[in-house]
Design a protein around this motif. Structure first.
Motif, PDB file in Angstrom:
ATOM      1  N   ASP A   1     -18.198  -3.904 -16.466  1.00 29.73           N
ATOM      2  CA  ASP A   1     -18.252  -4.007 -17.917  1.00 29.73           C
ATOM      3  C   ASP A   1     -19.626  -3.525 -18.372  1.00 29.73           C
ATOM      4  OD1 ASP A   1     -18.360  -4.752 -20.539  1.00 29.73           O
ATOM      5  OD2 ASP A   1     -17.637  -6.798 -20.207  1.00 29.73           O
ATOM      6  N   ALA A   2     -19.657  -2.565 -19.279  1.00 27.08           N
ATOM      7  CA  ALA A   2     -20.939  -1.996 -19.703  1.00 27.08           C
ATOM      8  C   ALA A   2     -21.810  -3.042 -20.406  1.00 27.08           C
ATOM      9  CB  ALA A   2     -20.700  -0.802 -20.637  1.00 27.08           C
ATOM     10  N   ARG A   3     -21.178  -4.018 -21.032  1.00 31.12           N
ATOM     11  CA  ARG A   3     -21.929  -4.986 -21.820  1.00 31.12           C
ATOM     12  C   ARG A   3     -22.774  -5.915 -20.966  1.00 31.12           C
ATOM     13  NH1 ARG A   3     -18.026  -6.235 -26.972  1.00 31.12           N
ATOM     14  NH2 ARG A   3     -17.091  -4.298 -26.276  1.00 31.12           N
ATOM     15  N   ASP A   4     -22.177  -6.423 -19.884  1.00 32.37           N
ATOM     16  CA  ASP A   4     -22.913  -7.409 -19.096  1.00 32.37           C
ATOM     17  C   ASP A   4     -23.017  -7.051 -17.609  1.00 32.37           C
ATOM     18  OD1 ASP A   4     -20.323  -7.804 -18.318  1.00 32.37           O
ATOM     19  OD2 ASP A   4     -20.071  -9.710 -19.374  1.00 32.37           O
ATOM     20  N   SER A   5     -22.607  -5.872 -17.269  1.00 34.47           N
ATOM     21  CA  SER A   5     -22.710  -5.403 -15.878  1.00 34.47           C
ATOM     22  C   SER A   5     -21.977  -6.282 -14.884  1.00 34.47           C
ATOM     23  CB  SER A   5     -24.177  -5.274 -15.446  1.00 34.47           C
ATOM     24  OG  SER A   5     -24.758  -4.168 -16.084  1.00 34.47           O
TER      25      SER A   5
END
Lengths: 166, 166
Positions: free
Chosen positions: A120-124
């Motif tokens: 997930d790009a938001r929270d890795s």
DNA sequence: AAAGGTAAGTTGCAACGAGAAACTATTGCT
DNA sequence: AGCAATAGTTTCTCGTTGCAACTTACCTTT
């Protein structure tokens, strides 16, 4: 009625969209080319050297994927030798199927997650395993699924009516 | 570092498990045979007449799927002419990939859902579209995904440590 | 403008895989 | 014993895949 279900299952074999999907994506290399597109490959020579696919087959597959509306073929403005292949929305919509296949391979074939891995790009954080979910989000397993005919399917509208009547 | 990511993506092309999955399931007919299994087909002649596949190819594919551990081949106790092919857990684990493909076909190829349709056995409501979800269940789309190396992945354990320290 | 290189194919040919039809080997039914 | 059902195998044909060399268009350098 048992006979009707039997007959329905027979129909399923022909009506269901899996054959249609496979006609578009079932050939050798198609999924690997798609993966290349997801990973940012855009040009003939990039696909060719990354995948090691024969040039004639690559040309054939790219043309086919373009034909099916999965990729678009666009000459580059800056260098007119180059052709850019990009995913369409239709092509992008194959992501769940691709990830599901890859995850299956990881779990049951190679055993280890291969890096780099999708996060997930938001929270890795790693993405979830792709699952079959019920309308309210429960994971559905082996015994939780049923084939239903149109008249047996419970739809949102019906539930809304029931709610309105309450 | 940009070079490292580039290099990683190149590795991805070879390391990722998609090729492994495709080696097991990428041949023509494999997915349709699997669908047959999901739909309750168990015997050679059933597959043959439902799918219309050539007998030699069917024999070859069944043997291959058994070899890959996706099906088990078991002589029937009651009638020893018959052989039963059943899904293993590994085979059953392909359900999300199969549904995802079928749903894609419905949405983008045939346009209409083909009946009978898969529903949740508990409430007869249609299943959700198979999606890529974040760890906390958000649907992840085009721009929400990233490739990450092991050291960049945020794992549960780390978050637990953080929590314990609070 | 000529020469050389790069991008995206196409062509020719050998090898391999798919498909149809007929054949075989067990097992079950009567 | 005789016939049908089940699960294959064999044979032959034909289409697809794959490799290597060739082509065409365009860009870059001198």
């Amino acid at each position: 009625m048992g006979g009707a279900i039997r007959e329905s299952l027979r129909q399923l074999a022909n009506d269901c969209s899996l054959p249609a999907a496979l006609e578009a994506m079932g050939e050798r290399w198609s999924f690997l080319i798609l993966r290349g597109s997801f990973n940012g490959l855009h040009h003939f020579e990039e696909f060719q050297s990354e995948l090691g696919i024969a040039r004639n087959i690559l040309a054939n597959r790219l043309a086919r994927l373009v034909d099916k509306g999965i990729l678009v073929r666009e000459p580059c403005a800056d260098d007119r030798r180059k052709i850019e292949y990009r995913l369409t929305d239709k092509g992008y919509a194959l992501l769940p199927a691709m990830i599901a296949l890859r995850q299956w391979g990881e779990r049951w074939e190679t055993g280890t997650p291969a890096y780099p891995v999708l996060v997930d790009a938001r929270d890795s954080r790693p993405i979830r395993p792709v699952q079959v979910l019920s309308h309210d989000g429960r994971a559905l397993g082996k015994g939780d699924l049923l084939w239903a005919l149109p008249e047996d399917v419970v739809r949102d509208e019906e539930l809304a009516e029931v709610k309105a009547a309450e």
